[in-house]
Design an enzyme around this catalytic site. Sequence first.
Site, short mmCIF file in Angstrom:
data_model
loop_
_atom_site.label_atom_id
_atom_site.label_comp_id
_atom_site.label_asym_id
_atom_site.label_seq_id
_atom_site.Cartn_x
_atom_site.Cartn_y
_atom_site.Cartn_z
N ARG A 117 27.28 44.10 48.19
CA ARG A 117 27.58 45.53 48.17
C ARG A 117 26.46 46.29 47.47
NH1 ARG A 117 33.45 45.22 45.43
NH2 ARG A 117 32.36 43.50 44.38
N LYS B 92 28.92 45.87 40.44
CA LYS B 92 29.41 44.88 39.47
C LYS B 92 28.79 45.10 38.10
CE LYS B 92 31.93 42.11 40.15
NZ LYS B 92 33.41 42.23 40.01
N TYR C 21 31.96 48.81 37.93
CA TYR C 21 33.09 47.96 37.51
C TYR C 21 32.61 47.10 36.35
CZ TYR C 21 35.57 49.02 41.89
OH TYR C 21 36.21 49.65 42.93
N HIS D 27 35.15 45.51 33.78
CA HIS D 27 36.16 44.49 33.44
C HIS D 27 35.81 43.82 32.10
CE1 HIS D 27 38.07 44.89 37.36
NE2 HIS D 27 36.90 44.80 37.92
N GLU E 51 37.20 50.82 36.91
CA GLU E 51 38.57 50.29 36.97
C GLU E 51 39.53 50.96 35.99
OE1 GLU E 51 36.46 47.62 33.98
OE2 GLU E 51 35.96 48.56 35.90
N ASP F 1 39.20 38.87 37.86
CA ASP F 1 38.31 39.83 37.19
C ASP F 1 38.80 40.18 35.79
OD1 ASP F 1 36.10 40.33 38.70
OD2 ASP F 1 37.00 41.92 39.89
#
Length: 362
Positions: free
Chosen positions: A15, A75, A94, A96, A118, A270
Amino acid sequence: MKIGIPKEIKNNESRVGMTPGGVFELKKKGHTVYVQSKAGEGSGFFDKNYEKVGALILNTLEEIYEASEMIVKVKEPIEREYPLVREGQIVFTYFHFASSEPLTKAMIASKSICIAYETVEDEEGTLPLLTPMSEVAGRMAIQQGAKYLEKPVKGRGVLLGGVPGVAPGKVLVLGAGVVGIQAAKMAAGLGAHVTIMDINMKRLRYVNDVMPPHVVTEFSNEFNIRKHIKTHDLIIGGVLLKGAKAPNLITRDMLKDMRPGTVIVDVAVDQGGCVETTRPTTHEDPVYIIDDIVHYSVANMPGAVPYTSTMALTNVTLPYVLKLANLGWKKAIESDDALRKGLNISEGEVVYNEIIETFGWN
């Protein structure tokens, strides 16, 4: 603002943080956008597509981080990127954090502004930037689970939809959030018998209203989970606690109660996973077996369908990227409650309570 779109370097992550269409919108507002060469190729977007809408192409990851006031990616930064993140630099992705103390400490040390997709949360309590990837992951969980139920990959040898004269497979879905509902929808579409569990009766009533009769709901507790794992072929872990580590609903000792070849797809990986035996895997090496139970726990499932995922992600992130670029991060979070909840680490300080609680830093 100077905005950088780096090439993702996490294993098998294809991505990219923004489509050419997103770059076009940023350029219209007078911002400068740097895109790392070949960053979008995995998603079907080439350097010439970005150049056509006014992006400047830079060759290396180091150049992107050095030139940019805000990094927009998919990411979390991995170890190689830690030293590239600068003091005062906005990183919008993101993260996490609850699943990685080293990452959290590295971003604290960088004194950057870490805004996590998130945990951006709207007034209805939904997570608009997590939703599209949860939709992708929920649907993919059934595709992958169906594949790993096949005997050549050590599954039970069950066809989820069954055939005339043979009962369909059984799917147990833990969590009736976005992941769970999308997984249930896909499994039901294949003809499987689906049990979806949650502790939120409002969600279970909703599922009961919108799903076909072969999707049944049940209240989630340890007794009921232990009962169902004995008879279900595919188990989907779709539990989410906003910004915090997922609870272990299936413990190591429960594996012995499952039939050999049962498949677990833990989409919650995740956030640490909702199965005690979960550990992150990659698309390159997606499964492992413990006590004859097949575990699939790829930490970036949507990365396998990057065109769909990148398009879906940019649809929801772009309005927030524009706000951050137009106003600067301080004014942006002051004017937008949802975006303020996305701020996890600010200039060396953790400002999101769930992260502090996860690591016991109170």
